[in-house]
Scaffold this motif. Structure first.
Motif, PDB file in Angstrom:
ATOM      1  N   SER A  71     -59.826 -59.202  25.581  1.00 24.10           N
ATOM      2  CA  SER A  71     -58.471 -59.731  25.668  1.00 24.10           C
ATOM      3  C   SER A  71     -57.446 -58.853  24.965  1.00 24.10           C
ATOM      4  N   ASN A  72     -57.901 -57.862  24.206  1.00 29.67           N
ATOM      5  CA  ASN A  72     -56.971 -56.957  23.527  1.00 29.67           C
ATOM      6  C   ASN A  72     -56.302 -56.052  24.543  1.00 29.67           C
ATOM      7  N   PRO A  73     -55.024 -55.778  24.359  1.00 30.01           N
ATOM      8  CA  PRO A  73     -54.365 -54.853  25.287  1.00 30.01           C
ATOM      9  C   PRO A  73     -54.932 -53.449  25.118  1.00 30.01           C
ATOM     10  N   LYS A  74     -55.034 -52.746  26.223  1.00 30.32           N
ATOM     11  CA  LYS A  74     -55.547 -51.382  26.193  1.00 30.32           C
ATOM     12  C   LYS A  74     -54.496 -50.451  25.610  1.00 30.32           C
ATOM     13  N   PRO A  75     -54.928 -49.503  24.756  1.00 29.72           N
ATOM     14  CA  PRO A  75     -53.968 -48.531  24.230  1.00 29.72           C
ATOM     15  C   PRO A  75     -53.445 -47.642  25.359  1.00 29.72           C
ATOM     16  N   LYS A  76     -52.247 -47.169  25.183  1.00 28.17           N
ATOM     17  CA  LYS A  76     -51.682 -46.204  26.120  1.00 28.17           C
ATOM     18  C   LYS A  76     -52.291 -44.845  25.798  1.00 28.17           C
ATOM     19  N   PRO A  77     -52.374 -43.957  26.770  1.00 24.68           N
ATOM     20  CA  PRO A  77     -52.971 -42.646  26.509  1.00 24.68           C
ATOM     21  C   PRO A  77     -52.336 -41.903  25.333  1.00 24.68           C
ATOM     22  N   GLU A  78     -51.034 -42.029  25.182  1.00 21.51           N
ATOM     23  CA  GLU A  78     -50.360 -41.316  24.084  1.00 21.51           C
ATOM     24  C   GLU A  78     -50.654 -41.936  22.717  1.00 21.51           C
ATOM     25  N   ASP A  79     -51.267 -43.114  22.718  1.00 19.37           N
ATOM     26  CA  ASP A  79     -51.590 -43.787  21.453  1.00 19.37           C
ATOM     27  C   ASP A  79     -52.951 -43.398  20.889  1.00 19.37           C
ATOM     28  N   TYR A  80     -53.798 -42.771  21.679  1.00 24.06           N
ATOM     29  CA  TYR A  80     -55.158 -42.500  21.228  1.00 24.06           C
ATOM     30  C   TYR A  80     -55.226 -41.588  19.995  1.00 24.06           C
ATOM     31  N   LYS A  81     -54.501 -40.489  20.016  1.00 24.38           N
ATOM     32  CA  LYS A  81     -54.569 -39.575  18.872  1.00 24.38           C
ATOM     33  C   LYS A  81     -54.041 -40.222  17.595  1.00 24.38           C
ATOM     34  N   PRO A  82     -52.892 -40.898  17.619  1.00 20.52           N
ATOM     35  CA  PRO A  82     -52.461 -41.599  16.401  1.00 20.52           C
ATOM     36  C   PRO A  82     -53.458 -42.671  15.965  1.00 20.52           C
ATOM     37  N   LEU A  83     -54.066 -43.360  16.916  1.00 24.05           N
ATOM     38  CA  LEU A  83     -55.079 -44.362  16.572  1.00 24.05           C
ATOM     39  C   LEU A  83     -56.260 -43.716  15.860  1.00 24.05           C
ATOM     40  N   LEU A  84     -56.705 -42.590  16.375  1.00 25.14           N
ATOM     41  CA  LEU A  84     -57.813 -41.869  15.743  1.00 25.14           C
ATOM     42  C   LEU A  84     -57.472 -41.516  14.298  1.00 25.14           C
ATOM     43  N   LYS A  85     -56.300 -40.944  14.109  1.00 23.05           N
ATOM     44  CA  LYS A  85     -55.888 -40.541  12.762  1.00 23.05           C
ATOM     45  C   LYS A  85     -55.756 -41.748  11.834  1.00 23.05           C
ATOM     46  N   ASN A  86     -55.160 -42.815  12.328  1.00 19.42           N
ATOM     47  CA  ASN A  86     -54.986 -44.012  11.499  1.00 19.42           C
ATOM     48  C   ASN A  86     -56.328 -44.593  11.079  1.00 19.42           C
ATOM     49  N   HIS A  87     -57.247 -44.678  12.012  1.00 26.33           N
ATOM     50  CA  HIS A  87     -58.548 -45.258  11.680  1.00 26.33           C
ATOM     51  C   HIS A  87     -59.349 -44.335  10.774  1.00 26.33           C
ATOM     52  N   MET A  88     -59.195 -43.039  10.936  1.00 25.48           N
ATOM     53  CA  MET A  88     -59.861 -42.118  10.012  1.00 25.48           C
ATOM     54  C   MET A  88     -59.324 -42.335   8.601  1.00 25.48           C
TER      55      MET A  88
END
Length: 120
Positions: free
Chosen positions: A85-102
């Motif tokens: 049910s979570n919204p899918k990230p937009k393609p441009e959000d993947y790299k910031p998501l990676l960095k944030n989670h790291m």
């Protein structure tokens, strides 16, 4: 079953969140520095993540296990569990998501969130 690039990236993000201990400190530093150099488009980003993981067999193994647990071939590539049910990230959000989670999963960050046990 072949996963989509989006599924591969989402699996890697989940691995960072759920199993931060699989990333050694030097892996974290290297990955964090590499993320900015990774391509923007989803397919190439997925390939770059996979290529990076191939250099770190324990991480690649953990990623494959994570992907297996997240995506079941009987569901025809649909993610199982509450994340559906979570919204899918937009393609441009993947790299910031990676960095944030790291950043969020690093031992230094998690230590700061826990009370010190200096009373012992």
């Amino acid at each position: 079953m072949s996963l989509t690039p989006e599924q591969n990236i989402e699996g890697f993000i989940e691995l960072i969140k759920d199993q931060p201990s699989v990333f050694l400190p030097e892996n974290r530093i290297d990955l964090y520095q590499q993320i900015d150099k990774f391509p923007e488009d989803v397919a190439s980003l997925s390939d770059a993540i996979y290529a990076w993981c191939k250099k770190h067999p324990k991480i690649l193994s953990a990623l494959n296990d994570k992907l297996d647990s997240m995506f079941d071939s009987t569901l025809l590539g649909k993610q199982k569990g509450p994340a559906e049910s979570n919204p899918k990230p937009k393609p441009e959000d993947y790299k910031p998501l990676l960095k944030n989670h790291m950043r969020e999963s690093s031992p230094e960050t998690t230590k700061e969130q826990k009370p010190s046990d200096s009373n012992k």
